[in-house]
Design a protein around this motif. Structure first.
Motif, short mmCIF file in Angstrom:
data_model
loop_
_atom_site.label_atom_id
_atom_site.label_comp_id
_atom_site.label_asym_id
_atom_site.label_seq_id
_atom_site.Cartn_x
_atom_site.Cartn_y
_atom_site.Cartn_z
N GLY A 1 30.38 34.25 20.33
CA GLY A 1 30.79 35.65 20.28
C GLY A 1 31.46 36.08 21.56
O GLY A 1 31.91 35.25 22.35
N GLY A 2 31.51 37.38 21.78
CA GLY A 2 32.18 37.87 22.97
C GLY A 2 32.02 39.36 23.16
O GLY A 2 31.57 40.09 22.28
N TRP A 3 32.39 39.80 24.36
CA TRP A 3 32.36 41.20 24.75
C TRP A 3 33.75 41.64 25.16
O TRP A 3 34.48 40.90 25.84
CB TRP A 3 31.43 41.41 25.95
CG TRP A 3 29.98 41.29 25.65
CD1 TRP A 3 29.25 40.14 25.54
CD2 TRP A 3 29.06 42.37 25.44
NE1 TRP A 3 27.94 40.43 25.28
CE2 TRP A 3 27.80 41.79 25.22
CE3 TRP A 3 29.20 43.75 25.43
CZ2 TRP A 3 26.66 42.56 24.97
CZ3 TRP A 3 28.07 44.52 25.20
CH2 TRP A 3 26.81 43.93 24.97
N ARG A 4 34.11 42.85 24.78
CA ARG A 4 35.33 43.49 25.24
C ARG A 4 34.92 44.78 25.93
O ARG A 4 34.27 45.64 25.32
CB ARG A 4 36.24 43.80 24.04
CG ARG A 4 37.53 44.55 24.40
CD ARG A 4 38.25 44.99 23.13
NE ARG A 4 39.43 45.79 23.42
CZ ARG A 4 40.66 45.29 23.54
NH1 ARG A 4 40.86 43.99 23.37
NH2 ARG A 4 41.69 46.08 23.82
N LEU A 5 35.25 44.92 27.22
CA LEU A 5 34.81 46.05 28.03
C LEU A 5 36.04 46.81 28.52
O LEU A 5 36.76 46.35 29.40
CB LEU A 5 33.98 45.55 29.21
CG LEU A 5 32.78 44.66 28.85
CD1 LEU A 5 32.15 44.09 30.11
CD2 LEU A 5 31.75 45.43 28.02
N GLU A 6 36.27 47.97 27.93
CA GLU A 6 37.48 48.74 28.21
C GLU A 6 37.11 50.05 28.91
O GLU A 6 36.18 50.73 28.50
CB GLU A 6 38.21 49.05 26.90
CG GLU A 6 39.55 49.73 27.07
CD GLU A 6 40.31 49.82 25.77
OE1 GLU A 6 41.43 50.36 25.78
OE2 GLU A 6 39.78 49.35 24.74
N PRO A 7 37.81 50.39 30.00
CA PRO A 7 37.48 51.63 30.70
C PRO A 7 37.61 52.85 29.79
O PRO A 7 38.52 52.93 28.96
CB PRO A 7 38.54 51.69 31.82
CG PRO A 7 39.03 50.30 31.97
CD PRO A 7 38.94 49.68 30.61
N GLU A 8 36.68 53.80 29.95
CA GLU A 8 36.73 55.06 29.20
C GLU A 8 36.36 56.18 30.15
O GLU A 8 35.22 56.28 30.60
CB GLU A 8 35.76 55.02 28.01
CG GLU A 8 35.88 56.26 27.14
CD GLU A 8 35.03 56.15 25.89
OE1 GLU A 8 35.59 55.90 24.81
OE2 GLU A 8 33.80 56.28 26.01
N GLY A 9 37.35 57.01 30.49
CA GLY A 9 37.11 58.04 31.49
C GLY A 9 37.00 57.42 32.88
O GLY A 9 37.40 56.29 33.12
#
Length: 226
Positions: free
Chosen positions: A172-180
């Protein structure tokens, strides 16, 4: 035994190994073995088009599942109260995972490099035999988006143990996208086949509660990684 289920730990934070089955849904080729060849998991907006079904939302955590392979396959979306680099530091701190993850009987970091590591884990499960596996975790970035991927790399870990079922399909995997300014929109996706004989109630029926609990625990850990 602890009252845990196999998918409560299947989040295991690891990237795709060259020999591993591609994690769901994988935009990268299965033979990818270097960070430059691996891409971040697709965004949450792609879930419906990939066949995922929305199961519900609790405490701001949205859970989806897909019936495409044996075992369980989930995708989870959540907003985390920390920037992506802080979230990833928490996820990569495998040495501390037994302190807050249920059911981790063993958790050993076997090797670590600048952008990858090998981790052996053994799960203490109710009703059924323990499961174990070695994972290869990799991580990188695409612009402001940070990613992690994981997959089975049993050939690089300890030999099978009598009485413990060796898991051969987990990725599997993680996607970490900035928010604010200080938040992260996290998408976590994984497939886990526990192998052997497993009662159906130990799988998908409890997925929502266990995944929500995992994210709640993760949020509690994040302040330690500022």
């Amino acid at each position: 035994m602890r009252r845990s289920t196999f998918f409560a730990l299947a989040f295991a934070l690891t990237p795709l190994a060259a020999s591993a089955e591609p994690p769901p849904p994988s935009p990268a080729p299965a033979q990818a073995s270097t960070p430059s060849a691996v891409r971040a998991p697709a965004p949450a907006s792609a879930l419906a088009t990939e066949g995922f079904t929305f199961l519900g939302e609790e405490k701001g955590i949205r859970i989806h599942s897909r019936d495409k392979r044996s075992g369980v396959e989930f995708a989870t979306e959540a907003r985390l109260p920390a920037p992506p680099d802080q979230v990833r530091r928490a996820l990569l701190d495998y040495a501390s995972h037994q302190k807050w993850q249920e059911g981790l009987e063993e958790n050993k970091i076997l090797a670590r490099e600048a952008d990858s590591m090998l981790v052996y884990q053994r799960l203490d499960l109710p009703i059924i035999d323990d499961r174990d596996f070695t994972l290869k975790i990799t991580w990188g970035a695409e612009g402001q988006i940070l990613w992690m991927r994981f997959g089975v790399a049993n050939e690089r870990g300890p030999k099978p143990v009598s009485g413990v079922v060796r898991v051969t399909s987990h990725g599997g995997g993680w996607r970490l996208e900035p928010e604010g300014d200080k938040g992260t929109r996290a998408v976590y996706r994984f497939h886990f086949d526990p192998a052997g004989s497993v009662p159906s109630w130990l799988g998908k029926d409890q997925a929502k509660d266990k995944l929500v609990d995992f994210f709640v625990r993760l949020k509690r850990e994040l302040p330690k990684y500022r």
